[in-house]
Write a protein that holds these residues in place. Structure first.
Motif, PDB file in Angstrom:
ATOM      1  N   LEU A 208       0.527  -1.125  -0.038  1.00  0.00           N
ATOM      2  CA  LEU A 208      -0.302   0.000  -0.249  1.00  0.00           C
ATOM      3  C   LEU A 208       0.706   0.828  -0.299  1.00  0.00           C
ATOM      4  N   GLY A 209       1.756   0.971   0.646  1.00  0.00           N
ATOM      5  CA  GLY A 209       2.813   2.450   0.708  1.00  0.00           C
ATOM      6  C   GLY A 209       3.254   3.047  -0.619  1.00  0.00           C
ATOM      7  N   VAL A 210       3.790   1.498  -1.917  1.00  0.00           N
ATOM      8  CA  VAL A 210       4.048   1.883  -3.076  1.00  0.00           C
ATOM      9  C   VAL A 210       2.953   2.039  -4.058  1.00  0.00           C
ATOM     10  N   ALA A 211       1.695   1.361  -3.214  1.00  0.00           N
ATOM     11  CA  ALA A 211       0.474   2.266  -4.244  1.00  0.00           C
ATOM     12  C   ALA A 211       0.105   3.867  -3.771  1.00  0.00           C
ATOM     13  N   ASP A 212       0.003   3.953  -3.173  1.00  0.00           N
ATOM     14  CA  ASP A 212       0.261   6.129  -2.186  1.00  0.00           C
ATOM     15  C   ASP A 212       1.591   6.495  -3.683  1.00  0.00           C
ATOM     16  N   VAL A 213       2.581   5.925  -3.772  1.00  0.00           N
ATOM     17  CA  VAL A 213       3.965   6.869  -4.581  1.00  0.00           C
ATOM     18  C   VAL A 213       3.306   6.389  -5.521  1.00  0.00           C
TER      19      VAL A 213
END
Length: 636
Positions: free
Chosen positions: A537-542
């Motif tokens: 989900l952190g990668v999805a935000d970026v």
């Protein structure tokens, strides 16, 4: 004509008839003087009536012998075509504001010290009375002769007052009362609405008015809603005091709150420092004794978040600046307005000089010097670099001012590389100084030209035995696999003092464009360093900041719906890449059901079992000891 029975008259059009009854020699001389143009005009028409050219030109033919072939006329002369009178109501806008403004201008030119306006209501009609204390109208014929002003030579030189005048009332039922100083008596004329488009005689009678001019207009229905506001607007920048129903209307200096004021050739130039959102190019720029109008005048825009320097001009005695007649709502493009524009540009730079500091571009700084106004260089600061987002709706300049001599210029890179680069730079800045937004309008200033600059950003990805480079314009090789990789390095090329420098640092995430440069959820390449500790989900935000761009197409649904759809699709894909298909499926089902939790009573628990064969739903009593969603979120 029986003057005793019918009274004097004035005609709209070419012919001017006697206008005032008098006694003795003065009366007879005045009648002869006023009637002479009428007789001459009639004789002229009789002699040349059949030879008048089309379009308002009268043609004079040389005498020709009997039987001779018709000849082109030897001379022509300008004239006003009678059909122009029939169209007079279309020569002017005839709104309440325009009419009141024109009558105010007449009062000012007549030497008035004040104007009184009264709106008389009651009965079936509303009447508008406008009275001034000026020198009055000497010749009644001038009020109904289009383009004939009767003003003094000095007024004609200063203002070119051949505008609409009382003809702004064309098509209205009007009573005019005025005092004639040469004749030492007052006069009155009632012009019915139907008389404006004909040449019917208008009777003139004596009137007890002792000074000035008073005009009464029957107010049309279209004026009623905004009449008081229109009068107040016409009086706001008018140089004379105006009362409305006995109350003084507010007035304001056209150049109020100006940062700098200077005079030039009969004008006052006011310079204002404005935020771009606080003015419009359609705002008034010129004030002609209360008549304001837009005008294309120079302005100077400061760089990045600096304001705009604009000008307003108050015209008080500038014959070279002419207005387009008859409405006077724009200026004539001539040498006078060209000179004013030059003067405005100089005044703006003088205002900036007086302030002492500025954020002008180097181009404007050099222009000021060429105009004889030496300015210091722009203040030597820039704003901290913030990476752009793919969606312009979400891109804001949020960086703080930076004046560190070691700051490094960062140009506008695409969000696809700028967003993952930001996280790497935050953790391991390889550039030796703070990154700032490049502002090339400052090229030419000594302090700016010595700064280091990032020329290129790219990511080197190691995946097993493969090593490849990706950037905002460089795709990943076809054999590269999305998801986990062994290493990612942010590489950059810098230039400084004529030298090229390569720098690098570790990075956690990198993206590469799809083959069609659409940067879609499905086709954009995604690489995450295996030991980075990044969550899906952190990668999805970026990824969202780097790729998502809403469509303005009317068929593309709302912004929120587009964003929610992108977030769901991105999360599903990235979870599948990093956590496996089961995790992606779990996330998708959770996302689908999360919007329906409110259907479940507080004392119940719903268990859903889904496979390719069936869907089972079990509802049971809720265990009071079971943690709630709020508890789980708090614990997390």
């Amino acid at each position: 004509m029986n003057m005793t029975r019918r009274g004097p008259v004035v005609r709209i059009g070419h012919c001017i008839l006697p206008v005032a009854a008098r006694t003795g020699d003065c009366r007879s001389q005045h009648l002869r003087r006023l009637s002479a143009p009428c007789r001459a005009s009639r004789n002229h028409r009789d002699a040349r009536g059949k030879e008048r050219g089309r379009g308002g030109f009268a043609a004079r033919r040389a005498p020709k012998p009997h039987g001779a072939t018709p000849m082109i006329p030897a001379t022509i002369a300008t004239a006003v075509a009678p059909e122009t009178i029939a169209r007079v109501t279309r020569l002017f806008n005839n709104t309440a504001f325009d009419v009141v403004t024109e009558l105010f201008q007449n009062a000012r030119r007549a030497g008035a010290l004040a104007v009184a306006v009264v709106i008389q209501t009651g009965g079936s009609d509303t009447l508008l009375h406008i009275a001034d204390d000026g020198h009055g109208i000497a010749d009644p014929a001038s009020v109904v002769t289009l383009g004939r002003s009767g003003w003094s030579e000095e007024t004609r030189r200063a203002e070119d007052p051949a505008g609409m005048g009382v003809f702004s009332l064309a098509g209205r039922d009007v009573i005019i009362r005025s005092y004639s100083r040469p004749d030492r008596q007052g006069w009155m004329a009632h012009i019915p609405a139907s008389a404006w488009e004909t040449s019917r005689p208008i009777a003139i009678s004596s009137d007890p008015i002792a000074s000035g001019t008073a005009i009464t207009v029957r107010v049309p229905e279209a004026w009623l809603k905004s009449l008081e506001a229109d009068i107040a607007r016409a009086a706001k920048y008018y140089p004379l005091p105006v009362t409305l129903n006995g109350d003084m209307l507010p007035r304001e200096d056209w150049l109020k709150d100006a940062d700098h004021v200077e005079e030039w050739n009969g004008t006052r130039i006011g310079v204002f420092h404005k935020h771009p959102s606080h003015y419009s190019s359609r705002d008034g720029r010129l004030n002609f004794h209360g008549l304001t109008m837009p005008c294309d005048l120079p302005h100077v825009q400061e760089v990045d978040r600096g304001g705009h320097w604009i000008a307003r001009v108050d015209i008080f005695d500038a014959p070279a600046i002419q207005l387009v007649l008859p409405a006077r709502k724009e200026v004539v493009e001539n040498d006078g307005i060209a000179g004013l524009r030059d003067a405005v540009k100089i005044a703006i730079y003088r205002a900036i000089e007086a302030r002492g500091t500025h954020r002008l571009s180097a181009h404007d700084w050099r222009e000021a010097a060429a105009l004889g106004i030496p300015l210091p260089e722009a203040e030597p600061y820039l704003f901290a670099w913030t990476p752009p987002t793919a969606d312009y709706h979400s891109s804001y300049e949020t960086g703080e001012r930076t004046a560190d001599p070691a700051m490094v210029l960062m140009p506008d890179f695409e969000a696809l590389v700028a967003q993952p680069a930001q996280a790497a730079i935050r953790a391991h800045n390889p550039f030796g100084g703070p990154l700032v937004e490049a502002q090339d309008a400052f090229r030419g200033y000594g302090w700016y030209d010595v700064l280091a600059r990032v020329e290129d950003l790219r990511f080197r990805v190691i995946q097993g035995a493969r090593s490849f480079i990706v950037s905002d314009a460089r795709e990943a090789p076809a054999e590269a696999e999305n998801g986990w990789v062994d290493a990612i390095t942010l590489e950059a090329t810098m230039s400084h003092a004529g030298a090229s420098i390569e720098v690098a640092c570790d990075a956690d995430v990198a993206f590469a464009p799809d083959p069609w440069s659409c940067n879609s959820v499905e086709e954009t390449s995604i690489f995450v360093r295996r030991d980075s500790g990044q969550t899906a989900l952190g990668v999805a935000d970026v990824f969202e900041r780097a790729v998502f761009s809403s469509s303005d197409d009317s068929a593309a649904d709302s912004y929120d719906t587009q964003q929610e759809r992108f977030q769901a699709d991105a999360a599903e894909r990235i979870i599948g890449l990093l956590e496996g298909d089961d995790a992606a499926l779990e996330n998708r089902i959770r996302d689908k059901l999360s919007g329906y939790y409110f259907l479940v009573p507080e004392d119940r628990t719903v268990t859903v079992i889904v496979n390719r064969d069936r869907v089972e739903v079990t509802i049971a009593q809720r265990d009071p000891a079971a943690p709630t969603a709020t508890d789980e979120q708090g614990a997390g």
